[in-house]
Design an enzyme around this catalytic site. Structure first.
Site, PDB file in Angstrom:
ATOM      1  N   LEU A   1     -14.184   7.403   8.769  1.00 46.94           N
ATOM      2  CA  LEU A   1     -14.867   7.520   7.474  1.00 46.94           C
ATOM      3  C   LEU A   1     -14.752   6.216   6.675  1.00 46.94           C
ATOM      4  O   LEU A   1     -14.858   6.194   5.460  1.00 46.94           O
ATOM      5  CB  LEU A   1     -14.298   8.701   6.673  1.00 46.94           C
ATOM      6  N   SER A   2     -14.484   5.137   7.405  1.00 42.14           N
ATOM      7  CA  SER A   2     -14.540   3.789   6.836  1.00 42.14           C
ATOM      8  C   SER A   2     -13.455   3.457   5.821  1.00 42.14           C
ATOM      9  O   SER A   2     -13.716   2.869   4.768  1.00 42.14           O
ATOM     10  CB  SER A   2     -15.903   3.522   6.188  1.00 42.14           C
TER      11      SER A   2
ATOM     12  N   GLU B   1     -14.104  -8.234   8.582  1.00 39.37           N
ATOM     13  CA  GLU B   1     -13.833  -7.312   9.692  1.00 39.37           C
ATOM     14  C   GLU B   1     -14.252  -7.915  11.029  1.00 39.37           C
ATOM     15  O   GLU B   1     -13.549  -7.823  12.030  1.00 39.37           O
ATOM     16  CB  GLU B   1     -14.573  -5.987   9.456  1.00 39.37           C
TER      17      GLU B   1
ATOM     18  N   SER C   1       0.858  -1.189   0.000  1.00 44.23           N
ATOM     19  CA  SER C   1       0.000   0.000   0.000  1.00 44.23           C
ATOM     20  C   SER C   1       0.890   1.234   0.000  1.00 44.23           C
ATOM     21  O   SER C   1       1.864   1.298   0.752  1.00 44.23           O
ATOM     22  CB  SER C   1      -0.879  -0.003   1.254  1.00 44.23           C
TER      23      SER C   1
ATOM     24  N   SER D   1     -11.267   1.239   6.399  1.00 41.35           N
ATOM     25  CA  SER D   1     -11.132  -0.221   6.412  1.00 41.35           C
ATOM     26  C   SER D   1     -12.252  -0.894   5.623  1.00 41.35           C
ATOM     27  O   SER D   1     -11.991  -1.835   4.864  1.00 41.35           O
ATOM     28  CB  SER D   1     -11.045  -0.766   7.836  1.00 41.35           C
TER      29      SER D   1
ATOM     30  N   GLY E   1      -8.111   6.246  10.590  1.00 36.09           N
ATOM     31  CA  GLY E   1      -8.550   6.525  11.954  1.00 36.09           C
ATOM     32  C   GLY E   1      -9.513   7.696  12.047  1.00 36.09           C
ATOM     33  O   GLY E   1      -9.770   8.229  13.118  1.00 36.09           O
ATOM     34  N   SER E   2     -10.076   8.122  10.920  1.00 34.79           N
ATOM     35  CA  SER E   2     -10.958   9.295  10.947  1.00 34.79           C
ATOM     36  C   SER E   2     -12.425   8.908  11.069  1.00 34.79           C
ATOM     37  O   SER E   2     -13.292   9.765  11.155  1.00 34.79           O
ATOM     38  CB  SER E   2     -10.749  10.135   9.685  1.00 34.79           C
TER      39      SER E   2
ATOM     40  N   ASP F   1     -21.106   0.291   7.050  1.00 37.94           N
ATOM     41  CA  ASP F   1     -19.967   0.856   6.318  1.00 37.94           C
ATOM     42  C   ASP F   1     -19.721   0.115   5.008  1.00 37.94           C
ATOM     43  O   ASP F   1     -19.546   0.718   3.951  1.00 37.94           O
ATOM     44  CB  ASP F   1     -18.694   0.788   7.172  1.00 37.94           C
TER      45      ASP F   1
END
Ligand code: GLA
Length: 394
Positions: free
Chosen positions: A131-132, A167, A71, A134, A128-129, A179
């Protein structure tokens, strides 16, 4: 960066890492939830929309049994390699557990990949915000596997379930479906009203009457999120068990606020009672908020967003001081229709609906006060609802 630049960069880096040749490109969005928070694993309603921010992948199938993942957001794009036989092993603390989990979830459904692949990801959702990022990574992985290996029986909605299974059962965050659903099923300029109990849903064009959706990132990473999240979930499940003495229910989403009030004393533990209260009332608020939007009553929608925040702050206890300040400051500004924490909580972002003419004032005020009090700057994203996961034609 514009999408064109992102894709060019992704191709170049892909060639550097894995060598030249054909690649296929894919995208899956993050989401912002407008209202209906912590209702999805309680059988209630949610009202998210997909974003135009999300995660991209450049992919190429291999003929051998190697899977190689990198990534651009992680560890200088260092490649993690695994062989087909061991892809289901978790890698301690690695981001690759999300895509590994998806490969595992698909193989559990007999969509087992016969050969390996190489992939390079890039995401433009701040990690980590809330807003999905992951969910977008999971849905994206399920999509390119389906497409590359010709698993035609996997439908667009299945991408969401596969991502959720990864998940929940592989990574271990016992999330609901919102999400991944939003990432798979998003539509430009529309929000999605989903009843999680039945998976019935409607697209609602977002006519916000000269107002914008403004996301404010507190820059507080929601690190506590998965353990506290799982705790909230089990508190709700335990409250359901108490309420079953009176009601024949499986989830809190089946109760109206009136029924909850009549039965709430059955929940002996005060914390659990508060959690359950949030889930029941938030579900009701979400239904009313969507009704209001259908009537073009944005003011009522905004008021319900504010009430949602108060309930998440006081009863569900998933907010934090930074986010509480951001919302309180927003509520004082003329032209702010509504403002609340969005996503799982414990940091992350607020979502606000703000009249166009007031957006700049809001941003300036929030930035100044935040900087003064917390010594850091929040980030703002003025967003429009975007499309769900798709292959990018080249
Ligand atoms: C996280 C979970 C979702 C949902 C929200 C809270 O984002 O992944 O399933 O429960 O929290 O609404």
């Amino acid at each position: 960066m514009q999408e064109k630049e992102i894709l060019q960069n992704l191709r170049e880096k892909f060639s550097e890492l894995y060598g030249d040749g054909d690649v296929a490109l894919y995208f899956a969005p993050g989401r912002v939830n407008l209202i209906g928070e912590h209702t999805d694993y309680n059988g209630g309603h949610v009202f998210p929309c997909a974003l135009t921010l999300g995660t991209y992948a450049a992919v190429r199938k291999r003929t051998d049994d190697k899977i190689r993942m990198a990534s651009l957001n992680m560890n200088d794009a260092a490649v993690e390699e695994m062989t087909l036989g061991d892809y289901t092993n978790k890698a301690e603390g690695s981001w690759t557990n999300y895509p590994r989990g998806v490969i595992w979830a698909m193989s559990e459904k007999n969509f087992t990949i016969p050969t390996g692949f190489e992939v390079l990801y890039y995401g433009n959702i701040p990690a980590g915000s809330g807003l999905s990022s992951s969910a977008s990574l999971e849905v994206l992985t399920a999509l390119f596997i389906k497409d590359q290996y010709g698993f035609d029986a996997v439908e667009q909605l299945d991408l969401a379930f596969l991502g959720q299974t990864a998940e929940s059962d592989f990574v271990g965050m016992k999330c609901g479906i919102m999400d991944q659903f939003a990432s798979a099923m998003g539509k430009e300029n529309a929000a999605m009203f989903l009843e999680t109990d039945t998976m019935k849903f409607d697209y609602l064009p977002l006519k916000l009457d000269a107002a914008k959706i403004v996301i404010t990132n507190s820059m507080v990473k929601h690190e506590l999120a998965s353990s506290e999240y799982n705790t909230r979930r089990s508190e709700c499940e335990s409250a359901v068990q108490d309420l079953q003495a009176k009601y024949d229910i499986k989830t809190l989403g089946e109760l109206s606020p009136e029924q909850f009030e009549e039965g709430k004393d059955l929940i002996a533990d005060e914390t659990k009672r508060k959690r359950a209260k949030h889930a029941v009332y938030e579900n009701d608020r979400t239904i009313r908020a969507v009704e209001a939007l259908k009537q073009n009553d944005i003011a009522t929608f905004g008021k319900l967003m504010n009430e949602s925040h108060v309930s998440l702050r006081d009863d569900y206890a998933v907010s934090c001081p930074e986010i509480d300040d951001l919302t309180s400051w927003a509520w004082e500004i003329d032209g702010v229709v509504g403002s609340r924490i969005t996503g799982g909580g414990f940091g992350g972002c607020t979502v606000s609906i703000i009249k166009e003419a007031a957006v700049d004032t809001y941003k300036e005020t929030a930035e100044k006060k935040y900087q003064e009090k917390y010594g850091k700057k929040p980030e703002f994203y003025v967003v429009d609802p975007g499309a769900g996961a798709h292959r990018i034609s080249q």
